[in-house]
Design an enzyme around this catalytic site. Structure first.
Site, PDB file in Angstrom:
ATOM      1  N   CYS A  97      -1.540   9.182   3.161  1.00  0.00           N
ATOM      2  CA  CYS A  97      -1.381   8.617   1.811  1.00  0.00           C
ATOM      3  C   CYS A  97      -2.572   8.907   0.922  1.00  0.00           C
ATOM      4  O   CYS A  97      -2.438   8.956  -0.308  1.00  0.00           O
ATOM      5  CB  CYS A  97      -1.124   7.111   1.885  1.00  0.00           C
ATOM      6  SG  CYS A  97      -2.414   6.179   2.741  1.00  0.00           S
ATOM      7  N   GLU A 130       0.881  -1.174   0.000  1.00  0.00           N
ATOM      8  CA  GLU A 130       0.000   0.000   0.000  1.00  0.00           C
ATOM      9  C   GLU A 130       0.910   1.212   0.000  1.00  0.00           C
ATOM     10  O   GLU A 130       1.594   1.500   0.991  1.00  0.00           O
ATOM     11  CB  GLU A 130      -0.914  -0.037   1.221  1.00  0.00           C
ATOM     12  CG  GLU A 130      -2.115   0.893   1.075  1.00  0.00           C
ATOM     13  CD  GLU A 130      -1.933   2.194   1.805  1.00  0.00           C
ATOM     14  OE1 GLU A 130      -1.497   3.167   1.144  1.00  0.00           O
ATOM     15  OE2 GLU A 130      -2.219   2.254   3.001  1.00  0.00           O
TER      16      GLU A 130
END
Length: 491
Positions: free
Chosen positions: A292, A258
């Site tokens: 993120c 990720e």
């Protein structure tokens, strides 16, 4: 922080200068200073693992894994429930640790604790969920597809939301019967490692099943290369994610990545300007933009651009920046000086390339002011690169087709948001922009423990965390057949 505001299970004497293997031991790699980003104060020293520490941990985890996987499911579920109860019991003191270590405001720390709690409850629930399927077979036999653990799972987590981004992998990996070797970021080893180790230690997790080793690049490389580790779950930058995949691939590990990306928040011209500006500010500035799935591209349709920008400027001008422990600020510091320098270079290079700086663009130490850039075009650094700082980078578009093209012009996207009262119109955009998750009438910074979360393209390799995706990531299919007696073959 001092013993007076530290709960007994997180007392300095337990974890200082140590790593965790079921017991708290000195690390071959020595120790590492933990510095509060807002003040520069020394919060303590954690153990710092090296390659030898990782090798021992991986071997011990492998030795402990089978007994853990064979433990009755009710006993395993109870471990997660006890850990959750401990987290609730000590959440006030733990929130202070998270805020000081990460540089986040107290509400951000409280969000981490709530979401970590949700992940623990989800892990406990996994133990009573179906873990297989009954397949078609002959009448006198059973053919079963069932999920089984990988063995040992390595977890590498970042500094920005260290508790959530660690426990979202650790808890489900343990739940399905794996052992875990975890390397939290050296900048946030307490929030991302020590808290989790102590929760599971006090909850009764058998020794060796969880190993927590704060460390740097040497430890991370060793974890990815170790043959005793069957899977690596990594959260971090795209550049390091590529290295993780490369090293782990040599031993044919499963890898779940990720990574960073460029996320877009699209505001259509029929949106409410006040609501749109609130979504832009939250998506761009929350936790100093160090998320993120922060809104790295603000795409405003021309008819509403001026109204939203003016409201955003007002918000940027009155959002206080400073020490998060003061309780009077909205934004704390960036995590380190290197991050400040990188962000400021992106802003100044973009202005030199033709972007207009309307607010911010300056900093005092690690405290960066909420920034608004307009006239941003493809090719500028603020359009192309992940910012990881409090910058709203605004690009104006005319048509929905142009918005689709701008939002899609990236190698990787975790999140997409579209603000419009016309759900059908918004969905037409969502359905044509590759992304890991998309939100109609919300900004991009969203995550829930029961929902699959991950990125597309260079933001990930197709892996997901959360809900049903946890079974996909942290276990593998095994085909099992059962016959009442062995057949007589002609050979």
């Amino acid at each position: 922080m001092g013993a007076s505001d530290t709960p007994p299970f997180l007392h300095d004497a337990i974890w200082q200068e140590r790593i965790f293997n079921g017991d708290w031991i000195a690390a071959d790699g020595g120790s590492h200073a933990i510095v509060e980003p807002a003040t520069g104060e020394l919060l303590g020293r954690c153990g710092a693992a090296n390659a030898a520490d990782v090798a021992r941990a991986a071997g011990a985890a492998r030795a402990a894994q089978r007994a853990w996987a064979a433990t009755d499911y009710k006993q395993r579920a109870q471990v997660f429930r006890k850990a959750a109860a401990l987290l609730e019991q000590h959440q006030e003191a733990l929130a202070t640790w998270i805020a000081r270590e990460t540089g986040g405001i107290m509400p951000k720390a409280q969000v981490e604790l709530r979401e970590a709690l949700a992940h623990l409850h989800e892990a406990a629930a996994m133990l009573t969920q179906p873990k297989g399927q009954l397949l078609a077979s002959q009448e006198d036999q059973f053919s079963i597809a069932r999920r089984v653990p990988h063995g040992v799972v390595g977890v590498i987590s970042p500094f920005n939301f260290p508790l959530i981004l660690s426990i979202r992998s650790i808890a489900p990996a343990l739940a399905v019967g794996n052992a875990v070797v975890h390397k939290p970021d050296l900048q946030t080893p307490i929030s991302g490692g020590v808290i989790i180790a102590r929760l599971f230690e006090e909850a009764g997790l058998p020794k060796g099943v969880l190993q927590v080793l704060p460390g740097g690049a040497e430890a991370g490389e060793a974890l990815c290369a170790n043959p005793d580790i069957a899977m690596v779950s990594f959260t971090g930058s795209t550049a390091i994610g590529r290295r993780v995949a490369e090293v782990a691939g040599r031993t044919l590990k499963k890898v779940s990545l990720e990574l960073g990306g460029k996320n877009s928040l699209v505001v259509l011209d029929d949106a409410d300007p006040d609501i749109a500006a609130a979504n832009v500010a939250w998506g761009a500035y929350l936790h100093q933009g160090q998320i993120c799935m922060a809104a790295g591209r603000i795409l405003l349709q021309r008819g509403i651009a001026e109204a939203v920008t003016s409201r955003l400027l007002e918000k940027a001008g009155r959002l206080p920046v400073g020490d998060p422990m003061s309780g009077t600020v909205a934004l704390g510091p960036l995590i380190n000086v290197r991050q400040v320098q990188r962000l400021h270079a992106i802003v100044t290079d973009s202005v030199a390339a033709g972007a207009t700086l309307l607010a911010g663009g300056s900093h005092e130490g690690q405290f960066y002011r909420p920034t608004v850039l307009t006239d941003v075009r493809p090719g500028m650094r603020c359009f192309e690169e992940e910012l990881f700082g409090p910058v709203a980078s605004i690009t104006v578009f005319d048509t929905d087709e142009e918005a689709i093209a701008l939002a899609s012009a990236t190698e990787g996207c975790l999140a997409l948001g579209v603000i419009s009262p016309s759900v059908t119109r918004a969905l037409r955009i969502v359905n044509r922009v590759p992304c890991g998750h998309a939100h109609v009438n919300d900004q991009t910074v969203l995550a829930e423990a029961h929902a699959p979360f991950g990125g597309s393209g260079s933001s990930g390799n197709g892996g997901r965390h959360g809900g049903p995706a946890d079974w996909d990531e942290f276990s593998q299919w095994q085909w099992l057949t059962i016959k009442s007696e062995a057949p007589q073959y002609p050979f």
